[in-house]
Design an enzyme around this catalytic site. Sequence first.
Site, PDB file in Angstrom:
ATOM      1  CE  LYS A 197      91.432  28.793 -47.802  1.00 16.70           C
ATOM      2  NZ  LYS A 197      90.688  29.060 -49.111  1.00 16.70           N
TER       3      LYS A 197
ATOM      4  N   GLY B 159      83.306  27.031 -54.305  1.00 19.21           N
ATOM      5  CA  GLY B 159      83.543  25.753 -55.760  1.00 19.21           C
ATOM      6  C   GLY B 159      82.078  26.522 -56.469  1.00 19.21           C
TER       7      GLY B 159
ATOM      8  CB  ALA C 267      86.794  31.165 -52.305  1.00 22.80           C
ATOM      9  N   GLY C 268      85.898  31.450 -55.427  1.00 19.69           N
ATOM     10  CA  GLY C 268      84.321  31.715 -56.341  1.00 19.69           C
ATOM     11  C   GLY C 268      85.042  31.802 -57.649  1.00 19.69           C
TER      12      GLY C 268
ATOM     13  CG  ASN D  11      91.137  23.465 -55.246  1.00 19.52           C
ATOM     14  OD1 ASN D  11      91.275  22.675 -54.555  1.00 19.52           O
ATOM     15  ND2 ASN D  11      90.593  22.613 -56.047  1.00 19.52           N
ATOM     16  CB  THR D  12      85.795  24.512 -57.801  1.00 21.70           C
ATOM     17  OG1 THR D  12      86.052  24.288 -56.150  1.00 21.70           O
ATOM     18  CG2 THR D  12      84.816  23.280 -58.680  1.00 21.70           C
TER      19      THR D  12
HETATM   20  C1  LIG Z   1      91.415  24.974 -52.008  1.00 22.78           C
HETATM   21  C2  LIG Z   1      90.444  25.757 -51.044  1.00 22.78           C
HETATM   22  O1  LIG Z   1      91.337  26.379 -50.114  1.00 22.78           O
HETATM   23  C3  LIG Z   1      89.436  25.831 -50.995  1.00 22.78           C
HETATM   24  O2  LIG Z   1      88.756  26.134 -50.265  1.00 22.78           O
HETATM   25  C4  LIG Z   1      89.696  27.810 -52.145  1.00 22.78           C
HETATM   26  O3  LIG Z   1      89.319  28.542 -50.680  1.00 22.78           O
HETATM   27  C5  LIG Z   1      88.783  27.792 -53.389  1.00 22.78           C
HETATM   28  O4  LIG Z   1      88.190  28.381 -53.370  1.00 22.78           O
HETATM   29  P1  LIG Z   1      87.229  27.937 -55.137  1.00 22.78           P
HETATM   30  O5  LIG Z   1      87.319  26.197 -55.089  1.00 22.78           O
HETATM   31  O6  LIG Z   1      86.133  28.009 -55.033  1.00 22.78           O
HETATM   32  O7  LIG Z   1      88.388  28.104 -56.517  1.00 22.78           O
END
Ligand SMILES: CC(=O)[C@@H](O)[C@H](O)COP(=O)(O)O
Length: 254
Positions: A93, A154, A181-182, A203-204
């Site tokens: 990635k 995040g 993300a987001g 992730n976050t």
């Molecule tokens: C774990 C990872 O690769 C993060 O950089 C991803 O982009 C997820 O983003 P969030 O934490 O906003 O879900």
Amino acid sequence: MPVFYGVEVASPLMLGTAQYPSPAILAEAFRASKAGIATVSLRREQGGGQDFWSLVQGLGARILPNTAGCHTVKEAVTTAHMARELFDTNWIKLEVIGHTDTLQPDVFGLVEAARILTGDGFQVFPYCTEDLTVCGRLLDAGCQVLMPWGAPIGSGLGINNAYGLRSLRAHFADVPLVVDAGIGLPSHAAQAMEMGFDAVLLNTAVAHAGDPAAMARAMALAVEAGRAAHEADPMEPRDMAAPSTPVIGKAFLS
Ligand SMILES: CC(=O)[C@@H](O)[C@H](O)COP(=O)(O)O
């Protein structure tokens, strides 16, 4: 199920491994998520040592190492090569961050790094914006998957540019697309899948939830519901009301 570089993965949910309160909670969240892919940051997690790598390799998900934290082409390319040695995979990635406040990708550096890495035999998953031209250049550089952001990493803001993502989906109908993300809530993940995206990476939202395993399960359900809704060919929204109950032939009181 989504197919990336010829590999069918077990679920359209891709989960990050950073920022969990403990390794045990990380493992519990992964079990609850049934995620098909676990993304791992070489630069951020290497402090965890061998125990962390063993934990990640035991999650039952395919590993997608990432170059999170890299701000230059050189850093990203070097990190990708280290990841390939460590995890014995050509998947990477690719993140080349261009802006500190928004963590917005440096799309010029991204295309350059993608070209170098595909030339070196990597199968690149680029974290990008939804810009059509940038995405076209990434495909020209050899990427066979695109991972546009939903919102800044995040932030939990969800799908910031639904128009742009829809347009990307329409333009690259045959390319596997992942919203990365987001994502802050299951409804955001469902929305991405309803729009026809092949997968979501988050992730976050799970790691920072009060109960990460419960949130991981909610995300898994949302992704499944969104995909099922997309496959069911949803109705077109319309501005005008349309009675859902026909009156012709019905008895009514005068
Ligand atoms: C774990 C990872 O690769 C993060 O950089 C991803 O982009 C997820 O983003 P969030 O934490 O906003 O879900």
